[in-house]
Design a protein around this motif. Structure first.
Motif, PDB file in Angstrom:
ATOM      1  N   ASN A  39       0.829  -1.211   0.000  1.00  0.00           N
ATOM      2  CA  ASN A  39       0.000   0.000   0.000  1.00  0.00           C
ATOM      3  C   ASN A  39       0.862   1.259   0.000  1.00  0.00           C
ATOM      4  OD1 ASN A  39      -2.370  -1.411  -0.117  1.00  0.00           O
ATOM      5  ND2 ASN A  39      -2.708  -1.388   2.078  1.00  0.00           N
ATOM      6  N   HIS A  40       1.959   1.223   0.732  1.00  0.00           N
ATOM      7  CA  HIS A  40       2.872   2.373   0.772  1.00  0.00           C
ATOM      8  C   HIS A  40       3.476   2.616  -0.610  1.00  0.00           C
ATOM      9  CE1 HIS A  40       5.748   5.277   2.100  1.00  0.00           C
ATOM     10  NE2 HIS A  40       6.784   4.477   1.964  1.00  0.00           N
ATOM     11  N   GLU A  41       3.891   1.548  -1.285  1.00  0.00           N
ATOM     12  CA  GLU A  41       4.462   1.684  -2.628  1.00  0.00           C
ATOM     13  C   GLU A  41       3.413   2.180  -3.623  1.00  0.00           C
ATOM     14  OE1 GLU A  41       7.888  -1.800  -2.596  1.00  0.00           O
ATOM     15  OE2 GLU A  41       5.771  -2.378  -2.753  1.00  0.00           O
ATOM     16  N   LYS A  42       2.186   1.696  -3.490  1.00  0.00           N
ATOM     17  CA  LYS A  42       1.108   2.150  -4.378  1.00  0.00           C
ATOM     18  C   LYS A  42       0.878   3.650  -4.214  1.00  0.00           C
ATOM     19  CE  LYS A  42      -1.310  -2.260  -4.520  1.00  0.00           C
ATOM     20  NZ  LYS A  42      -2.517  -3.019  -4.177  1.00  0.00           N
ATOM     21  N   ALA A  43       0.854   4.108  -2.979  1.00  0.00           N
ATOM     22  CA  ALA A  43       0.650   5.540  -2.722  1.00  0.00           C
ATOM     23  C   ALA A  43       1.798   6.350  -3.311  1.00  0.00           C
ATOM     24  CB  ALA A  43       0.523   5.798  -1.224  1.00  0.00           C
ATOM     25  N   PHE A  44       3.026   5.866  -3.154  1.00  0.00           N
ATOM     26  CA  PHE A  44       4.180   6.583  -3.689  1.00  0.00           C
ATOM     27  C   PHE A  44       4.125   6.650  -5.219  1.00  0.00           C
ATOM     28  CE2 PHE A  44       8.512   6.841  -5.344  1.00  0.00           C
ATOM     29  CZ  PHE A  44       8.887   8.054  -4.789  1.00  0.00           C
ATOM     30  N   VAL A  45       3.788   5.525  -5.859  1.00  0.00           N
ATOM     31  CA  VAL A  45       3.671   5.518  -7.320  1.00  0.00           C
ATOM     32  C   VAL A  45       2.584   6.508  -7.757  1.00  0.00           C
ATOM     33  CG1 VAL A  45       2.967   4.123  -9.315  1.00  0.00           C
ATOM     34  CG2 VAL A  45       4.558   3.179  -7.641  1.00  0.00           C
ATOM     35  N   ALA A  46       1.454   6.492  -7.054  1.00  0.00           N
ATOM     36  CA  ALA A  46       0.340   7.379  -7.409  1.00  0.00           C
ATOM     37  C   ALA A  46       0.762   8.843  -7.383  1.00  0.00           C
ATOM     38  CB  ALA A  46      -0.840   7.141  -6.463  1.00  0.00           C
ATOM     39  N   VAL A  47       1.353   9.284  -6.284  1.00  0.00           N
ATOM     40  CA  VAL A  47       1.716  10.702  -6.191  1.00  0.00           C
ATOM     41  C   VAL A  47       2.892  11.048  -7.096  1.00  0.00           C
ATOM     42  CG1 VAL A  47       0.693  11.094  -3.918  1.00  0.00           C
ATOM     43  CG2 VAL A  47       3.068  10.335  -4.073  1.00  0.00           C
ATOM     44  N   SER A  48       3.763  10.087  -7.349  1.00  0.00           N
ATOM     45  CA  SER A  48       4.890  10.338  -8.260  1.00  0.00           C
ATOM     46  C   SER A  48       4.406  10.557  -9.683  1.00  0.00           C
ATOM     47  CB  SER A  48       5.882   9.172  -8.232  1.00  0.00           C
ATOM     48  OG  SER A  48       6.462   9.061  -6.959  1.00  0.00           O
ATOM     49  N   ILE A  49       3.363   9.848 -10.071  1.00  0.00           N
ATOM     50  CA  ILE A  49       2.778  10.052 -11.403  1.00  0.00           C
ATOM     51  C   ILE A  49       1.952  11.332 -11.415  1.00  0.00           C
ATOM     52  CG2 ILE A  49       1.085   9.160 -13.073  1.00  0.00           C
ATOM     53  CD1 ILE A  49       1.952   6.305 -12.203  1.00  0.00           C
ATOM     54  N   PHE A  50       1.124  11.517 -10.393  1.00  0.00           N
ATOM     55  CA  PHE A  50       0.147  12.602 -10.360  1.00  0.00           C
ATOM     56  C   PHE A  50       0.785  13.987 -10.281  1.00  0.00           C
ATOM     57  CE2 PHE A  50      -3.227  15.049  -8.027  1.00  0.00           C
ATOM     58  CZ  PHE A  50      -4.190  15.007  -9.021  1.00  0.00           C
ATOM     59  N   TYR A  51       1.787  14.138  -9.436  1.00  0.00           N
ATOM     60  CA  TYR A  51       2.450  15.440  -9.260  1.00  0.00           C
ATOM     61  C   TYR A  51       3.783  15.415 -10.002  1.00  0.00           C
ATOM     62  CZ  TYR A  51      -0.792  15.869  -5.300  1.00  0.00           C
ATOM     63  OH  TYR A  51      -1.909  15.912  -4.507  1.00  0.00           O
ATOM     64  N   PRO A  52       3.919  16.152 -11.123  1.00  0.00           N
ATOM     65  CA  PRO A  52       5.180  16.149 -11.856  1.00  0.00           C
ATOM     66  C   PRO A  52       6.375  16.579 -10.995  1.00  0.00           C
ATOM     67  CG  PRO A  52       3.501  17.355 -13.085  1.00  0.00           C
ATOM     68  CD  PRO A  52       2.923  17.010 -11.751  1.00  0.00           C
ATOM     69  N   ASP A  53       6.122  17.466 -10.032  1.00  0.00           N
ATOM     70  CA  ASP A  53       7.200  17.939  -9.158  1.00  0.00           C
ATOM     71  C   ASP A  53       7.018  17.420  -7.736  1.00  0.00           C
ATOM     72  OD1 ASP A  53       8.428  19.451 -11.204  1.00  0.00           O
ATOM     73  OD2 ASP A  53       6.940  21.034 -10.919  1.00  0.00           O
ATOM     74  N   PHE A  54       6.701  16.152  -7.599  1.00  0.00           N
ATOM     75  CA  PHE A  54       6.440  15.597  -6.270  1.00  0.00           C
ATOM     76  C   PHE A  54       7.645  15.767  -5.343  1.00  0.00           C
ATOM     77  CE2 PHE A  54       6.292  12.056  -3.181  1.00  0.00           C
ATOM     78  CZ  PHE A  54       5.173  12.491  -2.478  1.00  0.00           C
ATOM     79  N   ALA A  55       8.834  15.815  -5.897  1.00  0.00           N
ATOM     80  CA  ALA A  55      10.043  15.992  -5.081  1.00  0.00           C
ATOM     81  C   ALA A  55       9.993  17.304  -4.289  1.00  0.00           C
ATOM     82  CB  ALA A  55      11.286  15.964  -5.960  1.00  0.00           C
ATOM     83  N   ASN A  56       9.181  18.263  -4.739  1.00  0.00           N
ATOM     84  CA  ASN A  56       9.070  19.553  -4.056  1.00  0.00           C
ATOM     85  C   ASN A  56       8.012  19.559  -2.942  1.00  0.00           C
ATOM     86  OD1 ASN A  56      11.013  20.582  -5.786  1.00  0.00           O
ATOM     87  ND2 ASN A  56       9.501  21.320  -7.244  1.00  0.00           N
ATOM     88  N   VAL A  57       7.259  18.463  -2.803  1.00  0.00           N
ATOM     89  CA  VAL A  57       6.249  18.377  -1.745  1.00  0.00           C
ATOM     90  C   VAL A  57       6.958  17.988  -0.446  1.00  0.00           C
ATOM     91  CG1 VAL A  57       4.164  17.185  -0.935  1.00  0.00           C
ATOM     92  CG2 VAL A  57       4.444  17.703  -3.380  1.00  0.00           C
ATOM     93  N   PRO A  58       6.827  18.815   0.600  1.00  0.00           N
ATOM     94  CA  PRO A  58       7.473  18.473   1.872  1.00  0.00           C
ATOM     95  C   PRO A  58       6.912  17.167   2.447  1.00  0.00           C
ATOM     96  CG  PRO A  58       6.685  20.750   1.881  1.00  0.00           C
ATOM     97  CD  PRO A  58       6.124  20.097   0.664  1.00  0.00           C
ATOM     98  N   PRO A  59       7.770  16.319   3.016  1.00  0.00           N
ATOM     99  CA  PRO A  59       7.314  15.046   3.578  1.00  0.00           C
ATOM    100  C   PRO A  59       6.136  15.186   4.549  1.00  0.00           C
ATOM    101  CG  PRO A  59       9.696  15.093   3.532  1.00  0.00           C
ATOM    102  CD  PRO A  59       9.229  16.462   3.122  1.00  0.00           C
ATOM    103  N   ALA A  60       6.064  16.270   5.281  1.00  0.00           N
ATOM    104  CA  ALA A  60       4.958  16.473   6.220  1.00  0.00           C
ATOM    105  C   ALA A  60       3.617  16.607   5.494  1.00  0.00           C
ATOM    106  CB  ALA A  60       5.214  17.715   7.074  1.00  0.00           C
TER     107      ALA A  60
END
Length: 191
Positions: A39-60
């Protein structure tokens, strides 16, 4: 009423571009159906696809980023508790969904150019979803209808039973196994 098609998403007060094209969302849905991913990997894949700049989203802000992603996938509605049986597998049914959506929209939606790198063009997921919800009588609706009847334990009439017998491969969900399950089945001589 909301008349716009969002191309950005507010997460904890900050706005982020999103990949809104139906192909990107179907890639996310495909990942959600992958038995190999946690489930954790699925969520990560989802947001990595959805947000082109997901690296800029703070972990919090990850939790809200995930929630907003699925809000978008649900057509702007919060996730509903769904106790009903599953009637659609996007990956398995895509070849039957696509012609029905094309018929509603009036052209092949795959022809709509989308540049994933530049995040421009494409057919907005909400437009695709609206067309999906308007699918009328077609092969896909017949598949779903038979699945629905079977999931509720309803008896199929003679014509439905015959159709199901001839098209069982379309109606029955394909069993997907993890790599470990495949290995065990192979050792047992089942696969």
């Amino acid at each position: 009423m909301n008349y716009s098609l969002p191309k950005k998403m507010a997460v904890c007060g900050a706005e982020y571009d999103i990949r809104y094209d139906f192909r990107c969302i179907l890639d996310i849905i495909s990942a959600m159906e992958d038995p190999e991913l946690s489930n954790h990997e699925k969520a990560f894949v989802a947001v990595s696809i959805f947000y082109p700049d997901f690296a800029n989203v703070p972990p919090a802000n990850y939790q809200e980023a995930v929630e907003r992603c699925f809000w978008f996938i649900n057509g702007g509605r919060d996730q509903l508790k769904n106790s009903e049986k599953r009637l659609v597998c996007w990956e398995q049914d895509f070849q039957h969904i696509l012609p029905a959506v094309n018929k509603v929209i009036g052209h092949d939606v795959r022809e709509v150019p989308y540049d994933e790198t530049e995040n421009t063009g494409g057919l907005h997921w909400w437009t695709f979803l609206a067309a999906y919800l308007e699918i009328g009588e077609c092969l896909f609706s017949q598949i779903v209808r038979i699945r629905d009847l079977k999931s509720r334990g309803k008896k199929l009439d003679k014509a439905e039973e015959e159709w199901y017998r001839r098209n069982r491969h379309l109606v029955d969900f394909q069993q997907t196994f993890t790599e470990a399950e495949e290995e065990v089945l192979s050792r047992w001589g089942v696969k």
